[in-house]
Design a protein around this motif. Sequence first.
Motif, PDB file in Angstrom:
ATOM      1  N   VAL A  75     -12.495   4.966  -2.910  1.00  0.00           N
ATOM      2  CA  VAL A  75     -12.372   3.777  -3.580  1.00  0.00           C
ATOM      3  C   VAL A  75     -10.699   3.676  -4.067  1.00  0.00           C
ATOM      4  CG1 VAL A  75     -12.942   2.314  -5.477  1.00  0.00           C
ATOM      5  CG2 VAL A  75     -14.607   3.689  -4.056  1.00  0.00           C
ATOM      6  N   VAL A  76      -9.832   2.652  -3.887  1.00  0.00           N
ATOM      7  CA  VAL A  76      -8.708   2.519  -4.103  1.00  0.00           C
ATOM      8  C   VAL A  76      -8.410   1.306  -5.171  1.00  0.00           C
ATOM      9  CG1 VAL A  76      -6.224   2.209  -3.593  1.00  0.00           C
ATOM     10  CG2 VAL A  76      -7.795   3.563  -2.161  1.00  0.00           C
ATOM     11  N   MET A  77      -7.863   1.334  -6.491  1.00  0.00           N
ATOM     12  CA  MET A  77      -7.981   0.247  -7.404  1.00  0.00           C
ATOM     13  C   MET A  77      -6.508  -0.262  -7.618  1.00  0.00           C
ATOM     14  SD  MET A  77      -9.721   0.459 -10.973  1.00  0.00           S
ATOM     15  CE  MET A  77      -9.241  -0.424 -12.499  1.00  0.00           C
ATOM     16  N   ASP A  78      -6.353  -1.283  -7.798  1.00  0.00           N
ATOM     17  CA  ASP A  78      -5.084  -1.786  -8.571  1.00  0.00           C
ATOM     18  C   ASP A  78      -5.340  -2.510  -9.788  1.00  0.00           C
ATOM     19  OD1 ASP A  78      -2.247  -2.659  -9.053  1.00  0.00           O
ATOM     20  OD2 ASP A  78      -2.739  -4.294  -7.554  1.00  0.00           O
ATOM     21  N   THR A  79      -4.498  -2.452 -10.892  1.00  0.00           N
ATOM     22  CA  THR A  79      -4.713  -3.173 -11.986  1.00  0.00           C
ATOM     23  C   THR A  79      -3.393  -3.738 -12.724  1.00  0.00           C
ATOM     24  OG1 THR A  79      -5.835  -3.238 -14.072  1.00  0.00           O
ATOM     25  CG2 THR A  79      -4.800  -1.166 -13.596  1.00  0.00           C
ATOM     26  N   MET A  80      -3.315  -4.189 -13.865  1.00  0.00           N
ATOM     27  CA  MET A  80      -1.947  -4.695 -14.452  1.00  0.00           C
ATOM     28  C   MET A  80      -2.190  -4.493 -15.853  1.00  0.00           C
ATOM     29  SD  MET A  80      -2.175  -8.973 -13.815  1.00  0.00           S
ATOM     30  CE  MET A  80      -0.432  -9.039 -14.439  1.00  0.00           C
ATOM     31  N   SER A  82      -3.562   2.724  -8.206  1.00  0.00           N
ATOM     32  CA  SER A  82      -2.227   2.115  -7.852  1.00  0.00           C
ATOM     33  C   SER A  82      -1.563   0.903  -8.951  1.00  0.00           C
ATOM     34  CB  SER A  82      -2.023   1.441  -6.349  1.00  0.00           C
ATOM     35  OG  SER A  82      -0.741   0.799  -6.136  1.00  0.00           O
ATOM     36  N   ILE A  83      -0.637   1.588  -9.792  1.00  0.00           N
ATOM     37  CA  ILE A  83       0.146   0.648 -10.715  1.00  0.00           C
ATOM     38  C   ILE A  83       1.491   0.914 -10.467  1.00  0.00           C
ATOM     39  CG2 ILE A  83      -1.784   0.439 -12.245  1.00  0.00           C
ATOM     40  CD1 ILE A  83      -0.748   2.997 -13.765  1.00  0.00           C
ATOM     41  N   ASN A  84       2.123   0.059 -11.249  1.00  0.00           N
ATOM     42  CA  ASN A  84       3.823   0.168 -11.560  1.00  0.00           C
ATOM     43  C   ASN A  84       4.288   1.176 -12.735  1.00  0.00           C
ATOM     44  OD1 ASN A  84       4.074  -1.261 -13.728  1.00  0.00           O
ATOM     45  ND2 ASN A  84       4.471  -3.488 -12.744  1.00  0.00           N
ATOM     46  N   MET A 139      -8.180  10.507 -16.623  1.00  0.00           N
ATOM     47  CA  MET A 139      -9.254   9.367 -16.939  1.00  0.00           C
ATOM     48  C   MET A 139     -10.275   9.165 -15.710  1.00  0.00           C
ATOM     49  SD  MET A 139      -6.471   6.603 -18.340  1.00  0.00           S
ATOM     50  CE  MET A 139      -5.535   7.103 -19.715  1.00  0.00           C
ATOM     51  N   GLY A 140     -10.132   9.888 -14.544  1.00  0.00           N
ATOM     52  CA  GLY A 140     -11.026   9.703 -13.452  1.00  0.00           C
ATOM     53  C   GLY A 140     -10.330   9.680 -12.164  1.00  0.00           C
ATOM     54  N   PRO A 141      -9.148   8.907 -11.708  1.00  0.00           N
ATOM     55  CA  PRO A 141      -8.642   9.023 -10.365  1.00  0.00           C
ATOM     56  C   PRO A 141      -8.154  10.180 -10.013  1.00  0.00           C
ATOM     57  CG  PRO A 141      -7.590   6.999 -11.939  1.00  0.00           C
ATOM     58  CD  PRO A 141      -8.446   7.815 -12.700  1.00  0.00           C
ATOM     59  N   LYS A 142      -8.418  10.702  -8.892  1.00  0.00           N
ATOM     60  CA  LYS A 142      -8.056  12.057  -8.163  1.00  0.00           C
ATOM     61  C   LYS A 142      -6.542  11.911  -7.833  1.00  0.00           C
ATOM     62  CE  LYS A 142     -12.597  13.067  -6.441  1.00  0.00           C
ATOM     63  NZ  LYS A 142     -13.193  11.406  -6.716  1.00  0.00           N
ATOM     64  N   PHE A 143      -6.280  10.760  -7.388  1.00  0.00           N
ATOM     65  CA  PHE A 143      -4.864  10.230  -6.976  1.00  0.00           C
ATOM     66  C   PHE A 143      -4.133   9.249  -7.627  1.00  0.00           C
ATOM     67  CE2 PHE A 143      -7.209  12.395  -3.335  1.00  0.00           C
ATOM     68  CZ  PHE A 143      -6.467  13.420  -3.170  1.00  0.00           C
ATOM     69  N   LEU A 144      -2.885   9.157  -8.038  1.00  0.00           N
ATOM     70  CA  LEU A 144      -2.331   8.027  -8.574  1.00  0.00           C
ATOM     71  C   LEU A 144      -0.726   7.732  -7.838  1.00  0.00           C
ATOM     72  CD1 LEU A 144      -1.661   6.268 -10.873  1.00  0.00           C
ATOM     73  CD2 LEU A 144      -0.628   8.178 -12.125  1.00  0.00           C
ATOM     74  N   ILE A 145      -0.649   6.525  -7.671  1.00  0.00           N
ATOM     75  CA  ILE A 145       0.350   6.032  -7.007  1.00  0.00           C
ATOM     76  C   ILE A 145       1.348   5.043  -8.195  1.00  0.00           C
ATOM     77  CG2 ILE A 145       1.314   4.423  -5.231  1.00  0.00           C
ATOM     78  CD1 ILE A 145      -1.062   4.927  -3.577  1.00  0.00           C
ATOM     79  N   ILE A 146       2.245   5.477  -8.415  1.00  0.00           N
ATOM     80  CA  ILE A 146       3.319   4.636  -9.304  1.00  0.00           C
ATOM     81  C   ILE A 146       4.195   4.051  -8.607  1.00  0.00           C
ATOM     82  CG2 ILE A 146       4.602   4.593 -11.333  1.00  0.00           C
ATOM     83  CD1 ILE A 146       2.924   7.235 -12.237  1.00  0.00           C
ATOM     84  N   LYS A 147       4.330   2.649  -8.517  1.00  0.00           N
ATOM     85  CA  LYS A 147       5.178   2.080  -7.673  1.00  0.00           C
ATOM     86  C   LYS A 147       6.413   1.768  -8.619  1.00  0.00           C
ATOM     87  CE  LYS A 147       1.991  -1.021  -7.232  1.00  0.00           C
ATOM     88  NZ  LYS A 147       0.893  -1.910  -6.897  1.00  0.00           N
ATOM     89  N   THR A 197       6.821 -11.479  -4.223  1.00  0.00           N
ATOM     90  CA  THR A 197       5.379 -11.738  -4.315  1.00  0.00           C
ATOM     91  C   THR A 197       4.435 -11.146  -3.641  1.00  0.00           C
ATOM     92  OG1 THR A 197       6.193 -13.865  -5.361  1.00  0.00           O
ATOM     93  CG2 THR A 197       3.730 -13.670  -4.991  1.00  0.00           C
ATOM     94  N   GLY A 198       3.518 -10.407  -3.810  1.00  0.00           N
ATOM     95  CA  GLY A 198       2.558  -9.974  -2.988  1.00  0.00           C
ATOM     96  C   GLY A 198       3.073  -8.540  -2.258  1.00  0.00           C
ATOM     97  N   ALA A 199       4.118  -8.000  -2.665  1.00  0.00           N
ATOM     98  CA  ALA A 199       4.513  -6.858  -1.928  1.00  0.00           C
ATOM     99  C   ALA A 199       3.753  -5.537  -2.449  1.00  0.00           C
ATOM    100  CB  ALA A 199       6.083  -6.426  -2.381  1.00  0.00           C
ATOM    101  N   GLY A 200       3.308  -5.425  -3.627  1.00  0.00           N
ATOM    102  CA  GLY A 200       2.353  -4.598  -4.113  1.00  0.00           C
ATOM    103  C   GLY A 200       1.197  -4.794  -3.366  1.00  0.00           C
ATOM    104  N   ASP A 201       0.562  -5.733  -3.000  1.00  0.00           N
ATOM    105  CA  ASP A 201      -0.778  -5.694  -2.498  1.00  0.00           C
ATOM    106  C   ASP A 201      -0.561  -5.465  -1.071  1.00  0.00           C
ATOM    107  OD1 ASP A 201      -2.239  -6.829  -4.615  1.00  0.00           O
ATOM    108  OD2 ASP A 201      -1.379  -8.596  -4.604  1.00  0.00           O
ATOM    109  N   THR A 202       0.675  -6.038  -0.360  1.00  0.00           N
ATOM    110  CA  THR A 202       0.914  -5.679   0.925  1.00  0.00           C
ATOM    111  C   THR A 202       1.057  -4.122   1.227  1.00  0.00           C
ATOM    112  OG1 THR A 202       1.824  -7.771   1.328  1.00  0.00           O
ATOM    113  CG2 THR A 202       2.324  -5.975   2.907  1.00  0.00           C
ATOM    114  N   PHE A 203       1.644  -3.301   0.151  1.00  0.00           N
ATOM    115  CA  PHE A 203       1.684  -1.961   0.225  1.00  0.00           C
ATOM    116  C   PHE A 203       0.301  -1.351   0.214  1.00  0.00           C
ATOM    117  CE2 PHE A 203       1.267   1.960  -2.584  1.00  0.00           C
ATOM    118  CZ  PHE A 203       2.176   2.640  -1.738  1.00  0.00           C
ATOM    119  N   ALA A 204      -0.611  -1.849  -0.826  1.00  0.00           N
ATOM    120  CA  ALA A 204      -1.996  -1.505  -0.989  1.00  0.00           C
ATOM    121  C   ALA A 204      -2.767  -1.276   0.391  1.00  0.00           C
ATOM    122  CB  ALA A 204      -2.673  -2.111  -1.928  1.00  0.00           C
TER     123      ALA A 204
END
Length: 307
Positions: free
Chosen positions: A144-149, A171-173, A196-204, A233-240
């Motif tokens: 399960v991968v999650m994005d937020t802001m 996945s966050i910036n 807090m829970g995630p086993k992996f973290l992506i920092i963009k 616009t949408g680059a982060g979502d395209t990355f995901a």
Amino acid sequence: MSLTVVGSMAFDALETPFGKTDKIVGGAATYISLSASYFVKPVNVVSVVGGDFDQDHISLMHDRNISTEGVQVKENEKSFFWSGRYFNDMNSRETLATELNVLGDFDPIIPESYQGCEFLMLGNLAPQVQRTVIERLNNRPKLVVMDTMNFWMDIALEDLTQTLKLVDVLSINDEEARQLSGEYSLVKAAKKIMAMGPKFLIIKKGEHGALLFGEDKVFFAPALPLEEVFDPTGAGDTFAGGFIGYLASCNNISFESMKRAVIHGSAMASFCVEKFGTERLKNLTQEEIDARVQEFVNLVAFDTVLQ
């Protein structure tokens, strides 16, 4: 491997130093699913649109083996709309309008055909909605991968922290990582967030690449230097989409596989910014994608002899 994507399908109106658009199709689920479709099929989408949504775009998604069975259509309402203006550095922007419309009371419905999905990508939505999706699946996905802001950190932090306990990858910036953790150092921030829970973290980090943390390891992927960036616009979502699409295609969620997934996600994002909206993502070839991934490999490859 089956992949389900949850997020917005929307209209955007954009203004950058290179020009401006009227309403064009956007939204997290749109960018994620188009990007992922180059790696895995089918991609199943859960979203909501109004009766005004572009049916040509739905047809395009079907052409790319993206299922829209989970997309609710509210005929008498309007789709989510966002308008923004980017400044000269293309990293900062001003929001001109945000109209939630159908997204304001979105209640995600998971079709029976989507049950049993092994990979789940939760695009940026209210954390309560993201949690509802996980709870409505009969079986927990393999990943399960999650994005937020930062918006959700401001107004729904308790909901967000509860949802974080249920996901494998966040996945966050960099700005969001610092806000969520209260730490300026991204290494310290990563440790706090993974606790807090995630086993992996992506920092963009935008034009400065992306960091992957997990299993007491760190990996850095550069951003590809481009002559022109028309629309971020949408680059982060395209990355995901590229990230989880690649993982689903190889059915491997080890740290080494995630390193390769970060590079593939970065490659897809580099295509996205070359034109407005989703235009560049519509008709890529495998040869183009392979060549772009090789550019990333060449960017960081070197030989050395340690004395």
